[in-house]
Motif scaffolding. Structure first.
Motif, short mmCIF file in Angstrom:
data_model
loop_
_atom_site.label_atom_id
_atom_site.label_comp_id
_atom_site.label_asym_id
_atom_site.label_seq_id
_atom_site.Cartn_x
_atom_site.Cartn_y
_atom_site.Cartn_z
N ASP A 154 0.83 -1.21 0.00
CA ASP A 154 0.00 0.00 0.00
C ASP A 154 0.86 1.26 0.00
OD1 ASP A 154 -2.64 1.35 0.31
OD2 ASP A 154 -1.76 1.96 2.22
N ARG A 155 1.88 1.28 0.84
CA ARG A 155 2.74 2.46 0.93
C ARG A 155 3.57 2.66 -0.34
NH1 ARG A 155 3.06 0.17 5.94
NH2 ARG A 155 5.05 -0.85 5.50
N LEU A 156 3.90 1.55 -1.00
CA LEU A 156 4.70 1.66 -2.22
C LEU A 156 3.90 2.09 -3.44
CD1 LEU A 156 7.06 -1.43 -2.15
CD2 LEU A 156 7.73 0.93 -2.56
N PHE A 157 2.61 1.83 -3.43
CA PHE A 157 1.81 1.95 -4.64
C PHE A 157 1.94 3.32 -5.30
CE2 PHE A 157 -2.03 2.56 -7.14
CZ PHE A 157 -2.06 1.39 -7.88
N ASP A 158 1.79 4.37 -4.53
CA ASP A 158 1.84 5.72 -5.09
C ASP A 158 3.26 6.22 -5.32
OD1 ASP A 158 -0.92 5.95 -5.21
OD2 ASP A 158 -1.06 6.70 -3.14
N LYS A 159 4.25 5.45 -4.88
CA LYS A 159 5.65 5.88 -5.04
C LYS A 159 6.24 5.43 -6.37
CE LYS A 159 5.59 7.36 -0.76
NZ LYS A 159 5.59 8.82 -0.45
N THR A 160 5.71 4.35 -6.93
CA THR A 160 6.28 3.81 -8.16
C THR A 160 5.57 4.39 -9.38
OG1 THR A 160 4.76 1.92 -8.15
CG2 THR A 160 6.86 1.66 -6.99
N ARG A 161 6.18 4.18 -10.53
CA ARG A 161 5.58 4.68 -11.76
C ARG A 161 5.60 3.58 -12.83
NH1 ARG A 161 9.45 9.11 -14.52
NH2 ARG A 161 9.71 9.96 -12.42
N ILE A 162 4.76 3.77 -13.85
CA ILE A 162 4.77 2.85 -14.99
C ILE A 162 6.17 2.86 -15.60
CG2 ILE A 162 3.83 2.39 -17.29
CD1 ILE A 162 1.84 1.90 -15.09
N GLY A 163 6.70 1.68 -15.89
CA GLY A 163 8.04 1.58 -16.48
C GLY A 163 9.13 1.31 -15.48
N MET A 164 8.83 1.35 -14.16
CA MET A 164 9.87 1.06 -13.18
C MET A 164 10.39 -0.36 -13.40
SD MET A 164 9.71 0.76 -9.02
CE MET A 164 9.13 -0.94 -9.13
N ARG A 165 11.71 -0.50 -13.38
CA ARG A 165 12.34 -1.79 -13.60
C ARG A 165 12.06 -2.75 -12.45
NH1 ARG A 165 13.31 -3.26 -17.61
NH2 ARG A 165 15.01 -1.94 -18.32
N VAL A 166 11.68 -3.96 -12.79
CA VAL A 166 11.50 -5.04 -11.82
C VAL A 166 12.38 -6.20 -12.27
CG1 VAL A 166 9.91 -6.65 -10.74
CG2 VAL A 166 9.15 -4.32 -11.27
N ILE A 167 13.33 -6.56 -11.44
CA ILE A 167 14.24 -7.68 -11.73
C ILE A 167 13.91 -8.81 -10.77
CG2 ILE A 167 16.65 -8.44 -11.79
CD1 ILE A 167 17.41 -5.47 -12.25
N ILE A 168 13.62 -9.98 -11.30
CA ILE A 168 13.37 -11.15 -10.47
C ILE A 168 14.56 -12.09 -10.65
CG2 ILE A 168 11.85 -13.08 -9.99
CD1 ILE A 168 9.53 -11.43 -11.02
N SER A 169 15.31 -12.26 -9.59
CA SER A 169 16.56 -13.03 -9.64
C SER A 169 16.41 -14.36 -8.91
CB SER A 169 17.69 -12.22 -9.01
OG SER A 169 18.88 -12.98 -8.94
N PRO A 170 16.96 -15.42 -9.48
CA PRO A 170 16.90 -16.70 -8.76
C PRO A 170 17.69 -16.67 -7.47
CG PRO A 170 18.28 -16.88 -10.73
CD PRO A 170 17.60 -15.55 -10.79
N ASN A 171 18.72 -15.83 -7.42
CA ASN A 171 19.56 -15.71 -6.22
C ASN A 171 19.55 -14.26 -5.75
OD1 ASN A 171 20.59 -18.49 -6.20
ND2 ASN A 171 21.54 -17.90 -8.14
N ASP A 172 20.30 -14.01 -4.71
CA ASP A 172 20.40 -12.64 -4.22
C ASP A 172 21.19 -11.80 -5.22
OD1 ASP A 172 19.07 -13.49 -1.98
OD2 ASP A 172 20.88 -13.76 -0.78
N ALA A 173 20.70 -10.61 -5.50
CA ALA A 173 21.37 -9.71 -6.43
C ALA A 173 21.15 -8.28 -5.97
CB ALA A 173 20.83 -9.90 -7.85
N ALA A 174 22.09 -7.43 -6.30
CA ALA A 174 21.99 -6.02 -5.92
C ALA A 174 22.77 -5.19 -6.93
CB ALA A 174 22.55 -5.80 -4.51
N PRO A 175 22.35 -3.95 -7.16
CA PRO A 175 23.09 -3.09 -8.09
C PRO A 175 24.42 -2.65 -7.51
CG PRO A 175 21.31 -1.87 -7.05
CD PRO A 175 21.15 -3.30 -6.63
N VAL A 176 25.43 -2.58 -8.37
CA VAL A 176 26.75 -2.09 -7.98
C VAL A 176 27.13 -0.95 -8.91
CG1 VAL A 176 27.49 -4.31 -7.04
CG2 VAL A 176 27.91 -3.79 -9.44
N GLU A 177 27.90 -0.01 -8.38
CA GLU A 177 28.38 1.10 -9.20
C GLU A 177 29.17 0.55 -10.39
OE1 GLU A 177 28.14 4.49 -8.95
OE2 GLU A 177 26.74 4.38 -7.25
N PHE A 178 28.96 1.16 -11.57
CA PHE A 178 29.57 0.59 -12.76
C PHE A 178 29.83 1.70 -13.78
CE2 PHE A 178 29.60 -1.60 -16.85
CZ PHE A 178 30.38 -2.72 -16.58
#
Length: 514
Positions: A154-178
């Motif tokens: 509920d709290r997230l619903f109004d925070k996100t927008r159409i087109g926001m990236r959703v990554i579903i990973s089989p394992n733990d993953a996180a963004p790193v500076e690149f």
């Protein structure tokens, strides 16, 4: 030791002999309790909701870990919140891959499971995979969707927008500076000029459209006026030819006349025939010239209409590109298809009422070095502007090359860079994968790419999205509670077993965030 264990029995009148093997096992158990405790694997820590100790920015990315059963949302500066989730059960697994939010419905309800509530639904495929609020038993329990805590969703619903990236990973993953030279490098002057260019080219497009309409009408009028002229000209030509024949006949009648009276009548007829032939000749010549002029004018108007239409299309494209330059750009590069695809959101409502339309006017072949070698699946996201142009992150969710090596193997065509590189904005992304685009990718999606080496039960058991001309707005066919989104489409799906009906989900209080 065996005797002491034997005489330590309550009934001393009877001797109870114990097997030396049992005694040895008991000794080992007594002597090494610590070693056994050390060998026992600790239970994984229970995932709980957490919020970063800083002010949160707009969510730019969500990463779901199937292994850890948790979702983490990120803004430009790192993670902002995380929570436990419940993904798909065995046989109905949540697909691992790369997705984006396609549609949002705060009060979505199931038409398959007793009108069960699926609040704060954020759709990531049109065949029924979504993030939404739901019960969390502490393990995978859905039919393919990603359930989040009710209050968290509920709290997230109004925070996100159409087109926001959703990554579903089989394992733990996180963004790193690149950083890498192949990533888009915008030009400050181009970005600064982009809003003004939108106004200029929009005005030019409107003027070209008006001119095209005017020349089209003129061409239609000219063609309509010129159309009967050849027929009228042929009729005049026939009448003139007949008058010429009559004149020749009248002339012969004068020659053969025997009496003065007959000769006078023949002369009179000849004069009339000559006058008629002359009049029809003049009419024919005038009509001939007029017909030629109007046919030439109609042809010129037609050419002008074609040119105006070409200009209209070109200026409309320029106006569209200028407007799209104000939007983040997403690139998908597939090793499987050897193609590069570009998507940008037009923010125009889809004609069938579901989601928004994405521009897909750029799809070009691309060369990947060592095309037979796996490259992995990597998501590069422009998180924010910096002095160099953009600050990027990388997320890798599938085995293959490292993110750097993957980019080293690819050269983005210069024509593509010229069209999109100079005005690339934060939230832009480049996805590289061994996978082709899923058939779920259509005019209402950014990209849908599913890892083929991971279970997909909750994805492949759903009806695929039908062709665009057969789409109709409804609810999705989701085993987690979506109904058929495309009621008019019937692909003769294989029969499925009857599903157990469950009671409607009950909303539970959750801890606060934001």
């Amino acid at each position: 030791m065996a005797n002491r264990l034997a005489t330590a029995q309550p009934n001393v009148g009877m001797r109870h002999w114990i097997s030396p093997v049992v005694v040895l096992a008991a000794m080992i158990a007594v002597a090494a309790p610590a070693a056994g405790a050390a060998a026992k694997q600790p239970r994984p820590a229970r995932v709980v909701e957490a919020t970063a100790p800083r002010e949160a920015g707009e969510p730019m990315m969500a990463i779901v870990s199937i292994k850890s059963q948790q979702v983490t949302f990120y803004d430009a500066d790192g993670w902002i919140t995380r929570a436990p989730v419940s993904t798909g059960v065995s046989g109905r697994e949540t697909p691992a891959g790369v997705f984006a939010v396609l549609e949002k419905n705060k009060d979505h309800r199931s038409n398959m499971y007793d009108d069960a509530a699926m609040p704060n639904m954020q759709r990531i495929t049109w065949n029924g995979v979504a993030l939404h609020g739901g019960p969390l038993p502490g393990y995978a329990a859905s039919h393919g969707c990603v359930r989040m805590p009710y209050g968290f969703a509920d709290r997230l619903f109004d925070k996100t927008r159409i087109g926001m990236r959703v990554i579903i990973s089989p394992n733990d993953a996180a963004p790193v500076e690149f950083s890498h030279p192949a990533l888009l490098m915008p030009k400050a002057e181009a970005i600064a000029a982009a809003p003004g260019r939108v106004e200029v080219v929009a005005r030019e497009a409107a003027e070209a459209a008006a001119a095209a309409d005017a020349t089209k009408k003129l061409a239609a009028t000219s063609a309509r006026e010129a159309k009967p002229l050849p027929g009228a000209l042929r009729k005049l030509q026939s009448l003139k030819a007949r008058a010429d024949v009559e004149l020749v006949s009248a002339d012969k009648a004068v020659v053969v006349a025997k009496t003065d009276e007959a000769k006078a009548r023949a002369e009179d007829a000849k004069q009339k025939a000559a006058a008629r032939a002359a009049e029809l000749g003049a009419q024919f010549e005038t009509a001939k010239a007029d017909t030629a002029s109007k046919i030439d004018a109609a042809a010129a108007a037609k050419d002008a209409a074609k040119a105006a239409e070409t200009k209209k299309v070109a200026t409309a494209k320029a106006a569209s590109d200028a407007k799209l330059a104000l939007e983040p750009v997403s690139i998908y590069i597939s090793r499987e298809t050897q193609m590069l695809y570009v998507r940008r959101n037009t923010h125009k409502p889809a004609p069938d009422g579901g989601g928004e339309v994405f521009d897909s006017s750029i799809e070009v072949p691309i060369t990947i070095r060592d095309p037979g070698k796996p490259i992995g699946t990597h998501v590069f996201t422009a998180m924010a502007r910096n002095d160099a142009g953009l600050r990027w992150s990388a997320v890798t969710i599938d085995e293959g090359d490292s993110a750097k090596v993957a980019l080293d193997r690819i050269t983005i065509p210069q024509e593509v860079l010229d069209r999109i590189g100079a005005t690339a904005l934060p939230r832009s992304s480049i996805v590289i994968s061994d996978e082709p685009l899923s058939t779920e990718t259509n005019y209402r999606t950014e990209f849908v790419a599913v890892l083929s080496n991971q279970p997909q039960g909750g994805f492949i058991t759903r009806k695929p999205t039908p062709p665009a001309d057969l789409m109709a707005s409804s609810d999705d066919a989701d085993g987690d509670g979506f109904g058929s989104f495309f009621q008019r489409w019937n692909a003769d799906p294989a029969p499925v077993q009857a599903r157990r009906r469950v009671a409607p989900y009950q909303r539970q209080p959750q801890t606060g965030w934001w």
